[in-house]
Design an enzyme around this catalytic site. Structure first.
Site, PDB file in Angstrom:
ATOM      1  N   GLU A 262       0.789  -1.247   0.233  1.00  0.00           N
ATOM      2  CA  GLU A 262       0.287  -0.052   0.032  1.00  0.00           C
ATOM      3  C   GLU A 262       1.171   0.679  -0.325  1.00  0.00           C
ATOM      4  O   GLU A 262       1.852   1.373   1.060  1.00  0.00           O
ATOM      5  CB  GLU A 262      -1.204  -0.326   1.354  1.00  0.00           C
TER       6      GLU A 262
ATOM      7  N   LYS B 172       5.106   0.775   8.637  1.00  0.00           N
ATOM      8  CA  LYS B 172       4.658   1.329   8.290  1.00  0.00           C
ATOM      9  C   LYS B 172       4.080   3.117   9.227  1.00  0.00           C
ATOM     10  O   LYS B 172       4.772   4.127   9.846  1.00  0.00           O
ATOM     11  CB  LYS B 172       4.372   1.773   6.927  1.00  0.00           C
TER      12      LYS B 172
ATOM     13  N   ARG C  53       5.251 -13.194   9.416  1.00  0.00           N
ATOM     14  CA  ARG C  53       5.972 -12.070   9.095  1.00  0.00           C
ATOM     15  C   ARG C  53       7.074 -11.546   9.921  1.00  0.00           C
ATOM     16  O   ARG C  53       7.568 -12.375  10.985  1.00  0.00           O
ATOM     17  CB  ARG C  53       5.286 -10.312   9.883  1.00  0.00           C
TER      18      ARG C  53
END
Ligand code: ATP
Ligand code: MG
Length: 559
Positions: free
Chosen positions: A37, A272, A262
């Site tokens: 994104e 982020k 992850r």
């Protein structure tokens, strides 16, 4: 790029792919995608996903799409899109044409019409608060929305009017009609579209309804013919929805979603949003601060793409979440830099030393190998004169027993030079040591057999020939291994994560260094020029990594 993964045991994703190829699934094709994104800069966690998706595609002679998951126009920007492209390229990967979820907005809309027509989606007019209440909880089933049984005709009219901009934000949403009693909350009539009057970086003001992530993602994968849709473990509970949507639409291709763990790295954060908080609160300079675990920060710090790829290979791909120690990354960096970094001497925190028995009008040059193990790096010449700088902490007035560096009456070797003995200490009015007087042994030059053995060897630079430079040393951003755990980022920050010396002294040969060079400052670590602040007049160096893992010692002491 060399294929570093070839010798490693195959991870579970590669095993699945092998099996698919053996059974002729997807006609033997392997198509993956990396779908960031564009709401921030990429970090080391994304690097793991990039290496995995692009690496798999490369090794199976398929391809990997770079796809911007751009469905939240308020948080996304062209700056982030450009930065992501630059970072993926820098890591060593290529794609054909970048894709955007927004490329599919019209198709996604048509698919939504299809869902409504087959009575698998409806327009719901509950407010946000009510929608939440109706959803139930982990222990209680949800309740059906009173709008769930609108007719297909009414739904089509409302949805068309939503697109036309006839309603306010929040007035209506489009929802999938699945099962409000499902034990999986994601399946309780999830929202597919919401109204949002926001300008989109790509489609500008063309749309005022935007598709949700879960709806967009699976269809985008299917439209691109993705075979293996690799994502992180938190999407495991979304997989039934991924499959439900594609089954309901009967898309020509139905990618297989596979989840992996992850990457979490100790003493930093990989989100982020949290990294952005550090910038907003001025804890770091920007996304490219060399302490940041962002790709751009690591690049500025001097970490190479090879080190990052090597790190991603080393940590592997599993289904179990775990923290990786920072030292794993640092060791990969050291292993990569050791064979390629020329050596140079730089005194970070200088203390002046006058060698009294060396004539003040004399000077000489020592010819020295640029790399101790690789003669291919050639030699350079190091000037020597009667005044030199040594590191402040290479001298102690009252040394403990095991201090083998310089002390009153003690002999130490100047690397590549002579042996010296300290004869006098000069202090200022505050009692601080400002200068040393020494004498040197003319017989001790070079590596000839006649020289006396001394235990300590220290680095130095000739005062008259030295260049004044700035050096910046970085440490971990946080004091605790898992700073994200309690959302208390500020209180766990390491306030000493940046140390700057503005008066460092380096050999004159540093003049020829360029931004691409990575060098070893002997005894101090690997360094590079800072791409943001260094210029011809004022060289600024970043320490990439120390020579040894100094934290291992500290942590052992704390245990
Ligand atoms: P963030 O919380 O930092 O915004 P995200 O997962 O929301 O992370 P995306 O831009 O949506 O970020 O991620 C793009 C891809 O990178 C996704 O497939 C995601 O699973 C993967 N990814 C993100 N963070 C990690 C991580 N720490 N380890 C491995 N893969 C990751
Ligand atoms: Mg995200």
């Amino acid at each position: 790029m060399t294929d570093q993964t070839a010798e490693l045991p195959k991870n579970f994703i590669r095993q699945i792919i092998d099996q698919d190829i053996a059974t002729g699934k997807n006609d033997g094709n392997v198509i993956t995608r990396f779908p960031p994104e564009p709401n921030g800069y990429l970090h080391i966690g994304h690097a793991k996903s990039i290496c995995l998706n692009f690496g798999v595609a490369r090794d199976y002679e398929g391809h990997c799409n770079l796809r911007f998951d751009d469905t939240n126009p308020e948080k996304e920007s062209q700056e982030y899109i450009d930065a992501i492209k630059q970072d993926v390229k820098w890591l060593g990967f290529e794609w054909s044409e970048p894709k955007n979820a927004s490329d599919y907005f019209e198709q996604l809309y048509q698919y939504a019409i299809q869902l409504i027509e087959s009575d698998k989606a409806y327009v719901c007019s509950l407010g946000a608060e009510e929608t939440r209440k109706y959803r139930g909880s982990l222990t209680e089933p949800g309740k059906e929305s009173p709008y769930r049984n609108r007719s297909v005709k009414e739904n089509l009219e409302l949805f068309t009017a939503m697109r036309a901009g006839n309603f306010k934000e929040g007035e209506h949403v489009l929802r999938a009609k699945i099962d409000m009693a499902s034990p999986n909350i994601n399946m309780r009539d999830p929202i597919l579209y919401r109204i949002k009057y926001a300008t989109h970086p790509k489609t500008q003001d063309k749309w005022c309804i935007y598709p949700m992530y879960d709806y967009t993602h699976c269809i985008s994968d299917a439209l691109e013919g993705v075979t293996h849709s690799i994502c992180t473990l938190e999407f495991e509970d979304h997989r039934p929805l991924y499959d439900w949507i594609l089954d309901a639409l009967n898309t020509p291709c139905h990618p297989q979603q596979i989840e992996f763990a992850r990457l979490s790295l100790e003493y930093t954060v990989t989100s982020k949003r949290k990294l952005n908080l550090l910038i907003e609160n001025n804890h770091v300079e920007d996304w490219d601060d060399p302490r940041m675990p962002t790709i751009t920060g690591m690049r500025r710090r001097g970490i190479t793409p090879e080190s990052i790829r090597g790190f991603c290979d080393r940590i592997g791909v599993t289904k179990k979440d775990a923290f990786i120690e920072m030292s794993v990354l640092e060791n990969c960096v050291r292993e990569d830099l050791d064979p390629r970094a020329k050596r140079i001497m730089c005194v970070l925190d200088p203390l002046k030393v006058v060698i009294e028995n060396y004539p003040s009008d004399q000077q000489e040059e020592f010819s020295v190998n640029n790399h101790p193990k690789d003669l291919g790096f050639g030699t350079r010449s190091i000037p020597f004169s009667n005044t030199i700088y040594i590191e402040h902490d290479d001298f102690m007035e009252n040394p403990p027993k095991k201090f083998f560096r310089l002390a009153p009456g003690k002999e130490v070797r100047l690397r590549n030079g002579y042996n010296i003995i300290c004869t006098e200490i000069i202090k200022n009015d505050a009692g601080e040591i400002t200068e040393l007087r020494c004498s040197y042994d003319p017989e001790s030059k070079g590596t000839s057999g006649t020289r006396k053995k001394v235990k300590g060897i220290i680095h130095w630079v000739s005062a008259k020939h030295a260049i004044n430079v700035e050096t910046r040393l970085y440490d971990r951003l946080f004091n605790v291994p898992d700073p994200a755990v309690n959302n208390e980022l500020a209180s766990t920050l390491n306030l000493n994560s940046l140390k700057v010396f503005t008066n460092s002294k380096i050999e004159p040969s540093a003049k020829t260094l360029t931004l691409n060079d990575r060098i070893q400052f002997e005894r101090q670590g690997y360094f590079c020029l800072d791409s943001k602040h260094s210029n011809k007049e004022n060289l600024v160096f970043n320490r990439i990594v120390t020579l040894r893992d100094s934290w291992a010692k500290i942590e052992a002491q704390n245990k």
